[in-house]
Design an enzyme around this catalytic site. Structure first.
Site, PDB file in Angstrom:
ATOM      1  N   LYS A  13       0.862  -1.192   0.000  1.00 20.34           N
ATOM      2  CA  LYS A  13       0.000   0.000   0.000  1.00 20.34           C
ATOM      3  C   LYS A  13       0.893   1.235   0.000  1.00 20.34           C
ATOM      4  O   LYS A  13       1.792   1.365   0.845  1.00 20.34           O
ATOM      5  CB  LYS A  13      -0.868  -0.030   1.256  1.00 20.34           C
ATOM      6  CG  LYS A  13      -2.194   0.683   1.143  1.00 20.34           C
ATOM      7  CD  LYS A  13      -3.032   0.301   2.363  1.00 20.34           C
ATOM      8  CE  LYS A  13      -4.312   1.086   2.443  1.00 20.34           C
ATOM      9  NZ  LYS A  13      -4.973   0.885   3.741  1.00 20.34           N
TER      10      LYS A  13
HETATM   11  O1  G3P Z   1      -7.614   1.779   5.557  1.00 17.86           O
HETATM   12  C1  G3P Z   1      -7.986   2.993   4.981  1.00 17.86           C
HETATM   13  C2  G3P Z   1      -9.343   3.500   5.409  1.00 17.86           C
HETATM   14  O2  G3P Z   1     -10.302   2.496   5.278  1.00 17.86           O
HETATM   15  C3  G3P Z   1      -9.364   4.213   6.717  1.00 17.86           C
HETATM   16  O3  G3P Z   1     -10.649   4.473   7.164  1.00 17.86           O
HETATM   17  O4  G3P Z   1     -12.142   5.020   9.043  1.00 17.86           O
HETATM   18  O5  G3P Z   1      -9.732   5.729   9.145  1.00 17.86           O
HETATM   19  O6  G3P Z   1     -11.315   6.847   7.594  1.00 17.86           O
HETATM   20  P1  G3P Z   1     -10.974   5.584   8.293  1.00 17.86           P
END
Ligand code: G3P
Length: 233
Positions: free
Chosen positions: A83
């Site tokens: 990633k």
């Molecule tokens: O892994 C990336 C993403 O899904 C993060 O989500 O909830 O931290 O905005 P969030």
């Protein structure tokens, strides 16, 4: 739509993988920090539990270090997707790793233009963050619609739209309606998909009515074999 789980909690991953509904896992530095696990020990464990793509994120931001980190992560298992952030250096790493046959997930995507760049860089996955756009009053799902529409114009694009930053079942449903390839969701969002009060109510009634019949599908012998099997597990 494929279901990935967005967590670095190995217990949650094992538990949800056992449902047979998990096609992959995404992690990020914040999730690793929250888990308290050692990243380089954790990722191989996840790759063993889930055979589908497991996203492991680089920590550096400069090209050379990100590339070295990405190459090291890619060696952990065949199902690693490295990633990288959606920056010029990140996309350069993406192109280099993709040319070497490594899956790359380009993260922190907040615009359709960025998604076009990731596809051009040979990303296996583009991760647009719907929840974080909604959080600032923008329309995260509109971004998914735009990216899906753009990618569909070019059959040569193999990049999959991986809807990230999902907050709940509605995001999953909307992403599926738009034809997004993958949704990555926190364990709670995946579990929430199961729930409907009429399911609970209906099941309670079925169980009660079945008891009234006095019948059993399994005979005594089959029930005791099952009990033994359960206690051995
Ligand atoms: O892994 C990336 C993403 O899904 C993060 O989500 O909830 O931290 O905005 P969030």
């Amino acid at each position: 739509m494929k279901f990935f789980i967005d967590t670095a909690d190995i217990t949650e991953i094992r538990d949800l993988a056992a449902t047979g509904l998990v096609d992959g896992v995404t992690t990020n530095p914040s999730l690793v920090a929250k888990s308290g696990a050692r990243f380089l020990d954790l990722i191989p464990q996840i790759c063993e539990v889930v055979p589908g793509p497991v996203s492991a994120e680089v920590a550096a931001t400069d090209f050379e270090t990100m590339l070295a980190e990405g190459r090291k992560l890619a060696k952990i298992a065949k199902n690693i997707a490295v990633k990288v952030p959606l920056t010029p250096a990140g996309l350069k790493v993406c192109r280099t790793l993709a040319d070497a046959g490594t899956m790359v997930n380009v993260t922190l995507c907040f615009s359709a233009g960025q998604a076009i760049l990731a596809a051009k860089a040979g990303a296996s996955f583009i991760s647009p963050f719907v929840g974080r756009l909604d959080d600032i009053g923008e329309n995260g799902m509109q971004l998914i619609a735009d990216i899906v529409e753009i990618y569909r114009q070019y059959p040569a694009i193999k990049t999959e739209v991986l809807v990230a930053s999902i907050r709940g079942p509605q995001h999953v449903i909307q992403a599926a309606k738009l034809g997004a390839h993958v949704g990555t969701m926190p364990p709670a969002a995946l579990r929430a998909l199961f729930n409907h009060p009429l399911t609970d109510k209906g099941l309670t009634a079925f169980v009660a009515d079945w008891q009234k019949t006095g019948q059993s599908i399994l005979d005594e012998h089959e029930l005791s074999a099952l009990k033994q099997q359960k206690s051995a597990a």
